[in-house]
Design an enzyme around this catalytic site. Structure first.
Site, PDB file in Angstrom:
ATOM      1  N   SER A  67       0.830  -1.209   0.000  1.00  0.00           N
ATOM      2  CA  SER A  67       0.000   0.000   0.000  1.00  0.00           C
ATOM      3  C   SER A  67       0.863   1.257   0.000  1.00  0.00           C
ATOM      4  CB  SER A  67      -0.916   0.023   1.226  1.00  0.00           C
ATOM      5  OG  SER A  67      -1.796  -1.076   1.230  1.00  0.00           O
TER       6      SER A  67
HETATM    7  N1  SAH Z   1      -1.013  -4.858   4.051  1.00  0.00           N
HETATM    8  C1  SAH Z   1      -0.317  -5.121   2.806  1.00  0.00           C
HETATM    9  C2  SAH Z   1      -1.165  -4.718   1.609  1.00  0.00           C
HETATM   10  C3  SAH Z   1      -1.166  -5.781   0.580  1.00  0.00           C
HETATM   11  S1  SAH Z   1      -2.373  -5.602  -0.718  1.00  0.00           S
HETATM   12  C4  SAH Z   1       1.054  -4.458   2.775  1.00  0.00           C
HETATM   13  O1  SAH Z   1       1.382  -3.691   3.686  1.00  0.00           O
HETATM   14  O2  SAH Z   1       1.833  -4.728   1.861  1.00  0.00           O
HETATM   15  C5  SAH Z   1      -3.711  -6.578  -0.123  1.00  0.00           C
HETATM   16  C6  SAH Z   1      -3.421  -8.021   0.198  1.00  0.00           C
HETATM   17  O3  SAH Z   1      -4.660  -8.618   0.605  1.00  0.00           O
HETATM   18  C7  SAH Z   1      -2.920  -8.868  -0.970  1.00  0.00           C
HETATM   19  O4  SAH Z   1      -1.720  -9.497  -0.609  1.00  0.00           O
HETATM   20  C8  SAH Z   1      -4.053  -9.887  -1.181  1.00  0.00           C
HETATM   21  O5  SAH Z   1      -3.601 -11.163  -1.616  1.00  0.00           O
HETATM   22  C9  SAH Z   1      -4.681  -9.960   0.193  1.00  0.00           C
HETATM   23  N2  SAH Z   1      -6.059 -10.436   0.235  1.00  0.00           N
HETATM   24  C10 SAH Z   1      -7.092 -10.178  -0.616  1.00  0.00           C
HETATM   25  N3  SAH Z   1      -8.221 -10.798  -0.218  1.00  0.00           N
HETATM   26  C11 SAH Z   1      -7.911 -11.471   0.934  1.00  0.00           C
HETATM   27  C12 SAH Z   1      -8.641 -12.314   1.825  1.00  0.00           C
HETATM   28  N4  SAH Z   1      -9.923 -12.619   1.619  1.00  0.00           N
HETATM   29  N5  SAH Z   1      -7.992 -12.828   2.889  1.00  0.00           N
HETATM   30  C13 SAH Z   1      -6.682 -12.559   3.120  1.00  0.00           C
HETATM   31  N6  SAH Z   1      -5.935 -11.785   2.315  1.00  0.00           N
HETATM   32  C14 SAH Z   1      -6.539 -11.239   1.231  1.00  0.00           C
END
Ligand code: SAH
Length: 218
Positions: A67
């Site tokens: 993010s």
């Molecule tokens: N908090 C992360 C943001 C990653 S983007 C950071 O600091 O880098 C969002 C993430 O959510 C992705 O890795 C995606 O695979 C995950 N995601 C999407 N749907 C999800 C779900 N139902 N359960 C767990 N993870 C999920």
């Protein structure tokens, strides 16, 4: 092999980023300190080393992103993190947001649905420094019933709706921050669980996240 070096140049760029986040309206000093203390370039491929402190999202593989720093700061500020808070995070991704929460003294339970991204925690550079992060492979819509209730819940992917099971796993007085789908963009919503188990809902700014998907992948 990635080199983990935090140079004066990186620290200088991080200072600039913190200044920018202040200008954009982030006021929680604990959030700003955590961003200042955590080398974001450690969470990215070395190809991004020189641009890691731009206020942008970057790819982390599997079609996912780390993010934008402003988004991380904004969600963390809305959560009003206190030392010792038990926090559930949906979407481990790069582990950057988890580390910010852990640096602020929270106990972090983070779930990722992409197996490859989840498994990357085995090589997490800071695993000894932050034993207060626990990693789970699963579907965030289900939450972690076995570890509930949580003081705070943060969803870092675009939720089509507020997941009802997560509301159930929130303590009374606890808060969840979640970007909820409104087409191409999402509205940041904060819900607070009230004593009669109802929820208070507050709306904030618009953001753009990768989608929250059901089930596991891999
Ligand atoms: N908090 C992360 C943001 C990653 S983007 C950071 O600091 O880098 C969002 C993430 O959510 C992705 O890795 C995606 O695979 C995950 N995601 C999407 N749907 C999800 C779900 N139902 N359960 C767990 N993870 C999920």
């Amino acid at each position: 092999m990635k080199k983990y070096e935090d140079t004066y140049q990186h620290k200088g760029l991080r200072n600039q980023l913190v200044k920018l986040l202040k200008e954009k309206g982030i006021t929680d000093e604990n959030v700003l300190d955590a961003i200042n203390n955590i080398p974001r370039h450690f969470f990215l491929d070395s190809a991004f080393d020189k641009i890691a402190y731009e206020d942008r999202a970057f790819p982390i593989g599997e079609g996912q992103t780390i993010s934008q720093p402003y988004t991380v700061a904004y969600q963390t500020q809305l959560l009003q993190i206190k030392k010792g808070d038990k926090v559930l995070e949906i979407g481990t991704g790069s582990i950057y947001q988890s580390t910010i929460l852990a640096e602020m003294g929270a106990w972090v339970y983070t779930i990722e649905r992409q197996k490859k991204l989840h498994e990357a925690h085995k090589n997490f550079y800071f695993k000894n420094k932050y034993p207060n992060i626990k990693f789970f492979y699963g579907d965030g819509f289900e939450g972690l019933q076995a570890y509930a209730p949580f003081d705070k819940i943060i969803i870092t992917a675009a939720a089509p709706f507020i997941p009802p099971k997560l509301v159930k796993q929130l303590k009374v007085g606890g808060m969840m921050v979640v970007p909820v789908d409104e087409g191409d963009v999402q509205r940041m919503i904060r819900i607070t669980k009230m004593a009669d188990d109802s929820v208070k809902e507050e709306s904030f700014d618009l953001f753009s996240f990768v989608p929250m998907l059901t089930g596991k992948n891999g």
